[in-house]
Design a protein around this motif. Structure first.
Motif, PDB file in Angstrom:
ATOM      1  N   ALA A  74       2.856  -9.671   6.179  1.00 41.71           N
ATOM      2  CA  ALA A  74       3.142  -9.981   4.779  1.00 41.71           C
ATOM      3  C   ALA A  74       2.942 -11.474   4.565  1.00 41.71           C
ATOM      4  O   ALA A  74       3.830 -12.275   4.842  1.00 41.71           O
ATOM      5  CB  ALA A  74       4.568  -9.586   4.440  1.00 41.71           C
ATOM      6  N   GLN A 125       0.301 -14.392   2.024  1.00 38.18           N
ATOM      7  CA  GLN A 125      -0.477 -14.408   0.786  1.00 38.18           C
ATOM      8  C   GLN A 125      -1.948 -14.068   1.012  1.00 38.18           C
ATOM      9  O   GLN A 125      -2.565 -13.403   0.192  1.00 38.18           O
ATOM     10  CB  GLN A 125      -0.304 -15.758   0.096  1.00 38.18           C
ATOM     11  N   TYR A 184      -2.110 -10.338   1.023  1.00 38.68           N
ATOM     12  CA  TYR A 184      -1.931  -9.705  -0.293  1.00 38.68           C
ATOM     13  C   TYR A 184      -3.282  -9.660  -1.023  1.00 38.68           C
ATOM     14  O   TYR A 184      -3.637  -8.663  -1.630  1.00 38.68           O
ATOM     15  CB  TYR A 184      -0.930 -10.475  -1.169  1.00 38.68           C
ATOM     16  N   CYS A 202       7.401  -3.660   4.613  1.00 41.62           N
ATOM     17  CA  CYS A 202       7.057  -5.074   4.404  1.00 41.62           C
ATOM     18  C   CYS A 202       7.895  -6.017   5.269  1.00 41.62           C
ATOM     19  O   CYS A 202       8.415  -7.008   4.776  1.00 41.62           O
ATOM     20  CB  CYS A 202       7.190  -5.440   2.933  1.00 41.62           C
ATOM     21  N   THR A 203       8.018  -5.681   6.536  1.00 42.21           N
ATOM     22  CA  THR A 203       8.684  -6.611   7.433  1.00 42.21           C
ATOM     23  C   THR A 203       7.695  -7.689   7.854  1.00 42.21           C
ATOM     24  O   THR A 203       6.483  -7.521   7.710  1.00 42.21           O
ATOM     25  CB  THR A 203       9.228  -5.899   8.669  1.00 42.21           C
ATOM     26  N   GLY A 212       0.821 -15.113   8.706  1.00 41.64           N
ATOM     27  CA  GLY A 212       1.248 -16.354   8.066  1.00 41.64           C
ATOM     28  C   GLY A 212       2.032 -17.183   9.069  1.00 41.64           C
ATOM     29  O   GLY A 212       2.503 -16.667  10.085  1.00 41.64           O
ATOM     30  N   ASP A 213       2.206 -18.468   8.758  1.00 41.72           N
ATOM     31  CA  ASP A 213       2.917 -19.322   9.719  1.00 41.72           C
ATOM     32  C   ASP A 213       4.392 -18.929   9.829  1.00 41.72           C
ATOM     33  O   ASP A 213       5.024 -19.150  10.862  1.00 41.72           O
ATOM     34  CB  ASP A 213       2.785 -20.808   9.346  1.00 41.72           C
ATOM     35  N   GLY A 214       4.953 -18.307   8.785  1.00 38.51           N
ATOM     36  CA  GLY A 214       6.343 -17.851   8.862  1.00 38.51           C
ATOM     37  C   GLY A 214       6.460 -16.537   9.627  1.00 38.51           C
ATOM     38  O   GLY A 214       7.211 -16.414  10.591  1.00 38.51           O
ATOM     39  N   GLY A 215       5.688 -15.556   9.214  1.00 38.61           N
ATOM     40  CA  GLY A 215       5.768 -14.221   9.819  1.00 38.61           C
ATOM     41  C   GLY A 215       5.418 -14.210  11.295  1.00 38.61           C
ATOM     42  O   GLY A 215       6.003 -13.454  12.083  1.00 38.61           O
ATOM     43  N   PHE A 264       8.117 -14.312  14.052  1.00 38.36           N
ATOM     44  CA  PHE A 264       9.035 -13.202  14.308  1.00 38.36           C
ATOM     45  C   PHE A 264       8.756 -12.506  15.639  1.00 38.36           C
ATOM     46  O   PHE A 264       9.670 -11.979  16.267  1.00 38.36           O
ATOM     47  CB  PHE A 264       8.947 -12.166  13.173  1.00 38.36           C
ATOM     48  N   ASN A 317       0.127 -22.208   5.517  1.00 35.83           N
ATOM     49  CA  ASN A 317       0.395 -22.868   4.231  1.00 35.83           C
ATOM     50  C   ASN A 317       1.758 -23.567   4.266  1.00 35.83           C
ATOM     51  O   ASN A 317       2.376 -23.806   3.237  1.00 35.83           O
ATOM     52  CB  ASN A 317       0.283 -21.880   3.053  1.00 35.83           C
ATOM     53  N   GLY A 359       5.097 -23.053   5.478  1.00 33.31           N
ATOM     54  CA  GLY A 359       6.374 -22.552   4.957  1.00 33.31           C
ATOM     55  C   GLY A 359       6.278 -21.126   4.458  1.00 33.31           C
ATOM     56  O   GLY A 359       5.221 -20.496   4.522  1.00 33.31           O
ATOM     57  N   LEU A 360       7.391 -20.640   3.964  1.00 32.09           N
ATOM     58  CA  LEU A 360       7.456 -19.270   3.458  1.00 32.09           C
ATOM     59  C   LEU A 360       6.974 -19.303   2.010  1.00 32.09           C
ATOM     60  O   LEU A 360       7.752 -19.276   1.067  1.00 32.09           O
ATOM     61  CB  LEU A 360       8.888 -18.733   3.584  1.00 32.09           C
ATOM     62  N   LYS A 361       5.629 -19.359   1.872  1.00 34.76           N
ATOM     63  CA  LYS A 361       5.038 -19.758   0.591  1.00 34.76           C
ATOM     64  C   LYS A 361       5.313 -18.751  -0.530  1.00 34.76           C
ATOM     65  O   LYS A 361       5.590 -19.145  -1.659  1.00 34.76           O
ATOM     66  CB  LYS A 361       3.532 -19.962   0.777  1.00 34.76           C
ATOM     67  N   GLN A 362       5.207 -17.490  -0.211  1.00 36.72           N
ATOM     68  CA  GLN A 362       5.413 -16.509  -1.277  1.00 36.72           C
ATOM     69  C   GLN A 362       6.806 -16.649  -1.882  1.00 36.72           C
ATOM     70  O   GLN A 362       6.990 -16.603  -3.094  1.00 36.72           O
ATOM     71  CB  GLN A 362       5.219 -15.084  -0.737  1.00 36.72           C
ATOM     72  N   ILE A 363       7.780 -16.879  -1.016  1.00 37.81           N
ATOM     73  CA  ILE A 363       9.153 -16.965  -1.523  1.00 37.81           C
ATOM     74  C   ILE A 363       9.361 -18.321  -2.214  1.00 37.81           C
ATOM     75  O   ILE A 363      10.075 -18.413  -3.210  1.00 37.81           O
ATOM     76  CB  ILE A 363      10.177 -16.731  -0.377  1.00 37.81           C
TER      77      ILE A 363
HETATM   78  C1  LIG Z   1      11.962  -9.329   8.158  1.00 39.48           C
HETATM   79  C2  LIG Z   1      11.698 -10.003   6.871  1.00 39.48           C
HETATM   80  N1  LIG Z   1      12.440 -11.063   6.487  1.00 39.48           N
HETATM   81  C3  LIG Z   1      12.182 -11.665   5.303  1.00 39.48           C
HETATM   82  C4  LIG Z   1      11.188 -11.232   4.478  1.00 39.48           C
HETATM   83  C5  LIG Z   1      10.952 -11.878   3.129  1.00 39.48           C
HETATM   84  N2  LIG Z   1       9.629 -12.476   3.031  1.00 39.48           N
HETATM   85  C6  LIG Z   1       8.578 -11.879   2.464  1.00 39.48           C
HETATM   86  S1  LIG Z   1       7.200 -12.788   2.449  1.00 39.48           S
HETATM   87  C7  LIG Z   1       7.981 -14.054   3.210  1.00 39.48           C
HETATM   88  C8  LIG Z   1       7.235 -15.325   3.508  1.00 39.48           C
HETATM   89  C9  LIG Z   1       6.443 -15.226   4.737  1.00 39.48           C
HETATM   90  O1  LIG Z   1       5.915 -16.475   5.042  1.00 39.48           O
HETATM   91  P1  LIG Z   1       4.519 -16.610   5.753  1.00 39.48           P
HETATM   92  O2  LIG Z   1       4.404 -15.640   6.853  1.00 39.48           O
HETATM   93  O3  LIG Z   1       4.318 -18.031   6.125  1.00 39.48           O
HETATM   94  O4  LIG Z   1       3.482 -16.166   4.630  1.00 39.48           O
HETATM   95  P2  LIG Z   1       3.189 -16.900   3.211  1.00 39.48           P
HETATM   96  O5  LIG Z   1       4.064 -16.233   2.188  1.00 39.48           O
HETATM   97  O6  LIG Z   1       3.555 -18.344   3.393  1.00 39.48           O
HETATM   98  O7  LIG Z   1       1.750 -16.698   2.939  1.00 39.48           O
HETATM   99  C10 LIG Z   1       9.313 -13.744   3.468  1.00 39.48           C
HETATM  100  C11 LIG Z   1      10.286 -14.649   4.124  1.00 39.48           C
HETATM  101  C12 LIG Z   1      10.453 -10.109   4.928  1.00 39.48           C
HETATM  102  N3  LIG Z   1       9.465  -9.564   4.216  1.00 39.48           N
HETATM  103  N4  LIG Z   1      10.701  -9.540   6.116  1.00 39.48           N
END
Ligand SMILES: Cc1ncc(C[n+]2csc(CCOP(=O)(O)OP(=O)(O)O)c2C)c(N)n1
Length: 539
Positions: free
Chosen positions: A386, A388, A391, A412-413, A438-441, A444, A466, A468-472
């Protein structure tokens, strides 16, 4: 007298015989992390041809089983300790449940006489099966050797005949040590239900009379590609797919609107349909990002899940049956119809809007996705987290077959893409696989880089950075909320991947990305390819 399978099974204990039985059902790989509770399974693994893949966290093991199932069509199997082994895997089970993926989770459990008592036994959970129930077709504890056989038989019956979903079987440690009495043989598996002739004829009557028919396909239509494509061609009907249905009709087909149900243009177009043939799809909100789609036409639903027939989109005709047999029957019965001629031009115009109505960020995504599409071999399987970039790929990345674009947008984990891709590589060693994260996902399940390196898997992992958690972040900005919890620092991804025995490349031009992906597809281990969203070549 020669010894029979039953004779040799009786010399085994239940743990060993369970593994033999899984092998007899065709299981060749299990994912997990052993513990003191699963030692008797391990004894069995050593006597079998089943490969055990050691994940670095059971969540990774669950996702690997999920990816294995998506790539092979066979159930993915996770073998876990009780308590934390199962709780760690629940997220992956939730993903497989949401996307109707067959997965068998076999876990140990505490000694049978202690179950539910709260005595503080090792790895104790008052009820393991109560925890897994909401993410499984069924979950049950086997208290005898016979019950183990019966539950495994029931699991494979679900996989062969029902809507595929995870199954969890818990086996207490004292049961694992019992003698394996009984007949440890696979049972005759049931098939999916066959639609009645009456339903097929009623569906055909609606389709024949339709002025503007449309087809919606979901992951349940995966095995019905040819029939669905032919029905679409016969009717001149556009094909709108969910994320899971992407590629059932190839993206390049003139009637395909790909995974475009998320796009406003497609939702608008769907309103004009007077008959909608919905095959193996929930028409769920996660595909459209709309609470409920506006469908004004009569709906024919083809599904193996009776619960889908009268949900938010009640069926005018409810065709209960496997998608392939049902669609082939519809095709045979349809007879001569005049294909609607305007559709091809309408679809072409909407597809063009996919590419022209983009914001500046989506244009960057498309540059990256186009480059990947031209670099990855056509048959590659892509797993996306998940993020951007992914998407946008849901409508902008073309595929020529189903299950080539895997973005589990329902549950959508975060963190599924890397371990899913590892599972897929093991299931289909001849097929190229890539992960988009993504750099956030990525953080995990980053530790599964070690698993991929240990297995020597060629695997490009494109990290879209990007910062950080850009979508949020964007969601907060849109609602005028000051940023909170979404700007944390990242590790040095290059050093991190290298320390996990993987290759790592920071690619800063289109040519560098292309070369890195090509190199990664032939490498002796995974390659992390970091791309910055603001790199100049994407301007
Ligand atoms: C397990 C889990 N925790 C929190 C979220 C909420 N969430 C959805 S998108 C997102 C941002 C993810 O960041 P990244 O992977 O860097 O992708 P970006 O949005 O920056 O492109 C988060 C925290 C989620 N989907 N799943």
């Amino acid at each position: 007298m020669t010894s029979t399978a039953t004779d040799s099974a009786t010399k085994m204990n239940v743990g060993e015989a369970s593994i033999k039985l899984l092998e007899a059902y065709g299981v060749d790989t299990v994912f997990g992390i052993p513990g003191v509770h699963t030692l008797e399974f391990c004894r069995g693994l050593n006597q079998s041809s089943i490969r055990h893949v050691q994940a670095r966290n059971e969540q990774g093991a669950g996702f690997m089983a999920d990816g294995y199932a998506r790539a092979s069509g066979k159930p993915g199997v996770a073998l876990l300790i009780s308590g934390p082994g199962l709780t760690n895997a629940l997220t992956a089970m939730g993903q497989a449940y949401a996307d109707s993926i067959p997965m068998l989770v076999v876990s140990a459990d505490a000694t049978s006489h202690s179950l539910g008592k709260g005595w503080g036994c090792l790895h104790e959970v008052t009820s393991l099966t109560a925890m897994s129930a909401p993410v499984t077709a069924f979950s049950a504890t086997a208290m005898t050797a016979q019950e183990v056989q019966a539950l495994i038989a029931r699991a494979f019956s679900v996989f062969s005949s029902e809507r595929p979903r995870p199954v969890h079987i818990a086996i207490p440690i004292d049961v694992l040590e019992m003698p394996a009495t009984g007949d440890w043989q696979p049972i005759e598996l049931p098939q999916r239900p066959t639609a009645t002739a009456n339903k097929i004829e009623r569906a055909c009557a609606l389709l024949r009379a339709a002025r503007q028919p449309m087809i919606c396909v979901g992951g349940g239509g995966t095995l019905a590609c040819e029939a669905i494509t032919e029905i679409a061609e016969k009717l001149g009907a556009p094909v709108i797919s969910s994320i899971a249905g992407k590629g059932i009709v190839p993206s390049a087909h003139p009637l395909s609107l790909g995974g475009g149900v998320v796009r406003a243009e497609v939702q608008q177009y769907l309103k004009a349909a007077d008959v909608v043939l919905a095959v193996g799809t929930e028409l769920s909100e996660v595909d459209s990002f709309e609470g409920t789609l506006e469908i004004n036409g009569k709906i024919i639903r083809v599904d193996i899940d009776t619960r889908k027939m009268n949900d938010l989109y009640p069926a005018e005709v409810a065709v209960l049956g496997g998608a392939r047999a049902s669609c082939e029957a519809i095709l045979r019965q349809l007879g001569d119809v005049n294909a609607r001629s305007a559709t091809v031009a309408e679809v072409a115009a909407i597809r063009q809007q996919f590419r022209t109505r983009l914001d500046s960020k989506q244009r960057r995504h498309c540059k990256m996705l186009d480059l990947l599409r031209e670099t990855l071999p056509d048959d590659s399987i892509v797993f996306g987290d998940a993020c951007q970039l992914v998407y946008t790929g849901t409508f902008a990345f073309d595929v020529s077959a189903p299950r080539k674009w895997n973005y589990p947008g329902g549950y959508c984990t975060l963190g599924s893409a890397l371990p899913d891709a590892i599972g897929a590589r093991l299931a289909r060693p001849e097929t190229p696989v890539a992960a988009l994260v993504g750099d956030g996902g990525f953080m995990f399940t980053v530790q599964e880089l070690v698993t991929g390196a240990e297995l020597g898997l060629a695997l490009p992992i494109i990290l879209w950075n990007n910062q950080g958690l850009k979508q949020i972040q964007d969601d907060m900005v849109q609602r005028e909320i000051e940023l909170v919890g979404v700007t944390g620092i990242n590790p040095d991804f290059m050093a991190l991947a290298q320390s996990c025995h993987c290759h790592a490349i920071r690619a800063e031009t289109a040519e560098q990305v292309r070369a890195a992906v090509r190199q990664a597809l032939a490498a002796d281990r995974p390659t992390l390819i970091e791309v910055g969203e603001h790199d100049a070549w994407l301007d």
